[in-house]
Design a protein around this motif. Structure first.
Motif, PDB file in Angstrom:
ATOM      1  N   ARG A  31      61.204  31.581  28.815  1.00  0.00           N
ATOM      2  CA  ARG A  31      60.403  32.642  29.422  1.00  0.00           C
ATOM      3  C   ARG A  31      60.436  32.463  30.939  1.00  0.00           C
ATOM      4  N   ALA A  32      60.668  33.553  31.666  1.00  0.00           N
ATOM      5  CA  ALA A  32      60.727  33.541  33.129  1.00  0.00           C
ATOM      6  C   ALA A  32      59.525  34.308  33.684  1.00  0.00           C
ATOM      7  N   THR A  33      58.730  33.621  34.487  1.00  0.00           N
ATOM      8  CA  THR A  33      57.450  34.157  34.957  1.00  0.00           C
ATOM      9  C   THR A  33      57.244  33.846  36.434  1.00  0.00           C
ATOM     10  N   LEU A  34      56.496  34.684  37.117  1.00  0.00           N
ATOM     11  CA  LEU A  34      56.008  34.370  38.454  1.00  0.00           C
ATOM     12  C   LEU A  34      54.518  34.082  38.321  1.00  0.00           C
ATOM     13  N   CYS A  35      54.101  32.867  38.691  1.00  0.00           N
ATOM     14  CA  CYS A  35      52.683  32.509  38.599  1.00  0.00           C
ATOM     15  C   CYS A  35      52.057  32.536  39.984  1.00  0.00           C
ATOM     16  N   HIS A  36      50.977  33.293  40.104  1.00  0.00           N
ATOM     17  CA  HIS A  36      50.273  33.464  41.374  1.00  0.00           C
ATOM     18  C   HIS A  36      48.962  32.683  41.422  1.00  0.00           C
ATOM     19  N   CYS A  37      48.678  31.864  40.399  1.00  0.00           N
ATOM     20  CA  CYS A  37      47.386  31.162  40.373  1.00  0.00           C
ATOM     21  C   CYS A  37      47.281  30.195  41.552  1.00  0.00           C
ATOM     22  N   ARG A  38      46.060  29.883  41.915  1.00  0.00           N
ATOM     23  CA  ARG A  38      45.835  29.026  43.081  1.00  0.00           C
ATOM     24  C   ARG A  38      46.431  27.635  42.895  1.00  0.00           C
ATOM     25  N   MET A  39      46.403  27.098  41.673  1.00  0.00           N
ATOM     26  CA  MET A  39      46.994  25.778  41.449  1.00  0.00           C
ATOM     27  C   MET A  39      48.503  25.806  41.715  1.00  0.00           C
ATOM     28  N   ALA A  47      53.410  31.258  48.041  1.00  0.00           N
ATOM     29  CA  ALA A  47      52.515  32.318  47.589  1.00  0.00           C
ATOM     30  C   ALA A  47      52.511  32.466  46.072  1.00  0.00           C
ATOM     31  N   PHE A  48      53.569  32.014  45.420  1.00  0.00           N
ATOM     32  CA  PHE A  48      53.649  32.041  43.961  1.00  0.00           C
ATOM     33  C   PHE A  48      54.697  31.026  43.526  1.00  0.00           C
ATOM     34  N   ALA A  49      54.694  30.727  42.241  1.00  0.00           N
ATOM     35  CA  ALA A  49      55.681  29.792  41.689  1.00  0.00           C
ATOM     36  C   ALA A  49      56.553  30.531  40.685  1.00  0.00           C
ATOM     37  N   PRO A  50      57.863  30.628  40.937  1.00  0.00           N
ATOM     38  CA  PRO A  50      58.776  31.179  39.942  1.00  0.00           C
ATOM     39  C   PRO A  50      59.070  30.093  38.906  1.00  0.00           C
ATOM     40  N   LEU A  51      58.715  30.346  37.650  1.00  0.00           N
ATOM     41  CA  LEU A  51      58.786  29.323  36.607  1.00  0.00           C
ATOM     42  C   LEU A  51      59.696  29.749  35.466  1.00  0.00           C
ATOM     43  N   TYR A  52      60.420  28.769  34.948  1.00  0.00           N
ATOM     44  CA  TYR A  52      61.321  28.966  33.813  1.00  0.00           C
ATOM     45  C   TYR A  52      60.827  28.051  32.695  1.00  0.00           C
ATOM     46  N   GLU A 116      44.940  37.113  39.638  1.00  0.00           N
ATOM     47  CA  GLU A 116      43.662  37.131  40.351  1.00  0.00           C
ATOM     48  C   GLU A 116      43.767  36.454  41.717  1.00  0.00           C
ATOM     49  N   SER A 117      44.789  35.619  41.899  1.00  0.00           N
ATOM     50  CA  SER A 117      44.995  34.925  43.179  1.00  0.00           C
ATOM     51  C   SER A 117      46.206  35.447  43.948  1.00  0.00           C
ATOM     52  N   ARG A 118      46.825  36.517  43.452  1.00  0.00           N
ATOM     53  CA  ARG A 118      48.024  37.043  44.122  1.00  0.00           C
ATOM     54  C   ARG A 118      47.691  37.443  45.555  1.00  0.00           C
ATOM     55  N   LYS A 119      48.550  37.076  46.482  1.00  0.00           N
ATOM     56  CA  LYS A 119      48.377  37.407  47.892  1.00  0.00           C
ATOM     57  C   LYS A 119      48.648  38.897  48.104  1.00  0.00           C
ATOM     58  N   ASP A 120      47.724  39.568  48.755  1.00  0.00           N
ATOM     59  CA  ASP A 120      47.850  41.008  48.983  1.00  0.00           C
ATOM     60  C   ASP A 120      49.125  41.380  49.732  1.00  0.00           C
ATOM     61  N   TRP A 121      49.551  40.526  50.654  1.00  0.00           N
ATOM     62  CA  TRP A 121      50.700  40.862  51.480  1.00  0.00           C
ATOM     63  C   TRP A 121      52.013  40.884  50.716  1.00  0.00           C
ATOM     64  N   LEU A 122      52.046  40.343  49.503  1.00  0.00           N
ATOM     65  CA  LEU A 122      53.285  40.400  48.720  1.00  0.00           C
ATOM     66  C   LEU A 122      53.719  41.840  48.429  1.00  0.00           C
ATOM     67  N   ALA A 123      52.765  42.747  48.343  1.00  0.00           N
ATOM     68  CA  ALA A 123      53.089  44.152  48.061  1.00  0.00           C
ATOM     69  C   ALA A 123      53.864  44.805  49.198  1.00  0.00           C
ATOM     70  N   THR A 124      53.875  44.192  50.384  1.00  0.00           N
ATOM     71  CA  THR A 124      54.565  44.793  51.536  1.00  0.00           C
ATOM     72  C   THR A 124      55.972  44.233  51.760  1.00  0.00           C
ATOM     73  N   LEU A 125      56.391  43.266  50.960  1.00  0.00           N
ATOM     74  CA  LEU A 125      57.683  42.616  51.206  1.00  0.00           C
ATOM     75  C   LEU A 125      58.857  43.587  51.229  1.00  0.00           C
ATOM     76  N   HIS A 126      58.849  44.569  50.342  1.00  0.00           N
ATOM     77  CA  HIS A 126      59.979  45.516  50.282  1.00  0.00           C
ATOM     78  C   HIS A 126      60.128  46.335  51.559  1.00  0.00           C
ATOM     79  N   SER A 127      59.067  46.440  52.360  1.00  0.00           N
ATOM     80  CA  SER A 127      59.136  47.246  53.581  1.00  0.00           C
ATOM     81  C   SER A 127      59.466  46.422  54.829  1.00  0.00           C
TER      82      SER A 127
END
Length: 150
Positions: A31-39, A47-52, A116-127
């Motif tokens: 399973r491939a996931t992006l985890c945004h939790c604070r830990m 800002a997040f951990a890409p996990l396999y 719940e811990s995702r950084k708001d600024w991640l939504a702007t990366l594409h721009s």
């Protein structure tokens, strides 16, 4: 595996920056996931951990990672020489940090968790504008990292 988002992947390999630790993962469900939790943010320094995620029994190691219990539920593995964070282990699975997989591995995340811990600024990366690494900087780099794919 019967949970959603588990799918078959080819075998994988990777390791830490200095090469002291290498791993091989046999082909099979993962399973491939992006985890945004604070830990995960703190453990990865990002800002997040890409996990396999794979069942523990499918991973073999060359070298022995150091481990630290980041909670009562999870252990995190890392290289005690170069400091590379390698995995999150809990409840019979190991979630490898995707950046430690070889570049040719077909990692593609299928969901986000810990939002719940995702950084708001991640939504702007594409721009944001893209820029390559400066050729002058690259010309002066002497890497001490282990070569990829070895």
């Amino acid at each position: 595996m019967t949970e959603d988002r588990w799918q078959d992947f080819p075998e994988a390999q990777g390791g830490c920056q200095c090469g002291a630790l290498r791993f091989h993962i046999s082909a099979g469900p993962a399973r491939a996931t992006l985890c945004h939790c604070r830990m995960c943010q703190r453990a990865s320094g990002n800002a997040f951990a890409p996990l396999y995620e794979v069942p523990d029994g499918r991973i073999s190691w060359s070298g022995q990672p150091k481990e630290w219990a980041s909670s009562n539920l999870a252990t995190r593995g890392f290289c005690d020489i170069c400091g590379t964070p390698l995995y999150y282990r809990s409840q019979g699975t190991t979630e490898i940090m995707a950046g430690t997989l070889t570049p040719d591995f077909p990692y593609r995340p299928h969901d986000n968790c810990g939002v719940e811990s995702r950084k708001d600024w991640l939504a702007t990366l594409h721009s944001l504008p893209d820029r390559p690494t400066s050729p002058d900087l690259l010309a002066g780099v002497v890497s001490y990292q282990m070569a990829e794919g070895i």
